[in-house]
Enzyme design. Structure first.
Site, PDB file in Angstrom:
ATOM      1  N   PRO A  84      33.820 -94.382 -14.090  1.00  0.00           N
ATOM      2  CA  PRO A  84      32.472 -94.719 -14.546  1.00  0.00           C
ATOM      3  C   PRO A  84      32.087 -94.175 -15.928  1.00  0.00           C
ATOM      4  O   PRO A  84      31.200 -93.328 -16.068  1.00  0.00           O
ATOM      5  CB  PRO A  84      31.591 -94.135 -13.446  1.00  0.00           C
ATOM      6  N   CYS A  85      32.718 -94.706 -16.945  1.00  0.00           N
ATOM      7  CA  CYS A  85      32.428 -94.249 -18.308  1.00  0.00           C
ATOM      8  C   CYS A  85      30.987 -94.554 -18.721  1.00  0.00           C
ATOM      9  O   CYS A  85      30.470 -93.928 -19.646  1.00  0.00           O
ATOM     10  CB  CYS A  85      33.432 -94.846 -19.294  1.00  0.00           C
TER      11      CYS A  85
END
Length: 175
Positions: free
Chosen positions: A140-141
């Protein structure tokens, strides 16, 4: 949690399979080697990167598609998928740390660096590694923000508007 220590398996060695799914943020392309997800990208301008592979579903890709559907429906907050992103050791350390950011929360680039033992000056390198993440959403950048809470970029989909949409979905505040 997706991709946490030990689950990042390393670069794929096998033949690649691909599926494309529709999502609220546009087409998503999921690529894998039959054992793990190697890439997950949001189409930019409606165009996917690996369309030349055709559509070759496999159980891992189908499981990823199902879990993404649950995520977008708001019924899934953690992914349970085997991951094999291609990257150097530094990138993989950053992606592993990002994978540990809980749903609904955000951290800064400098916090990611500090957690990995790097000085604050490494924030730019952390940002570069974050932007190179080949398995967006699952790693989940979008949960990584600038020190002041701003969105400074996003390589998935249509860029910042896509990141804003994902942050809004998870109820994460930003500037």
């Amino acid at each position: 949690m997706a991709g946490t220590l030990g689950a990042l398996q390393g670069a794929s060695q096998g033949a690649l399979h691909r599926i494309e799914i529709e999502s609220p943020i546009g087409p998503i392309e999921i690529v894998g080697d039959g054992a793990a997800i190697t890439e997950l990208t949001i189409a930019r301008g409606g165009v996917t990167r690996r369309a030349s592979l055709g559509s070759h579903p496999d159980p891992v890709l189908e499981r990823a598609a199902e879990q993404l559907g649950e995520y977008f429906a708001g019924t899934r907050i953690e992914f349970d998928l085997p991951l094999a992103p291609a990257g150097n050791e530094f990138q993989r350390r950053v992606w592993d740390r990002i994978s540990a950011i809980p749903h609904g929360t955000a951290v800064t680039y400098s916090r990611v660096g500090a957690d990995l033992g790097y000085p604050r000056e490494a924030s730019r390198a952390i940002g570069t590694a974050t932007g190179a993440n080949p398995i967006t959403i699952v790693i989940p950048c979008h949960r990584v923000l600038a020190a002041d809470g701003r969105i400074t970029g996003y390589s998935g989909g249509e860029g910042i508007p896509t990141k804003q949409w994902l942050l809004d979905l998870e109820g994460i505040p930003y500037r």
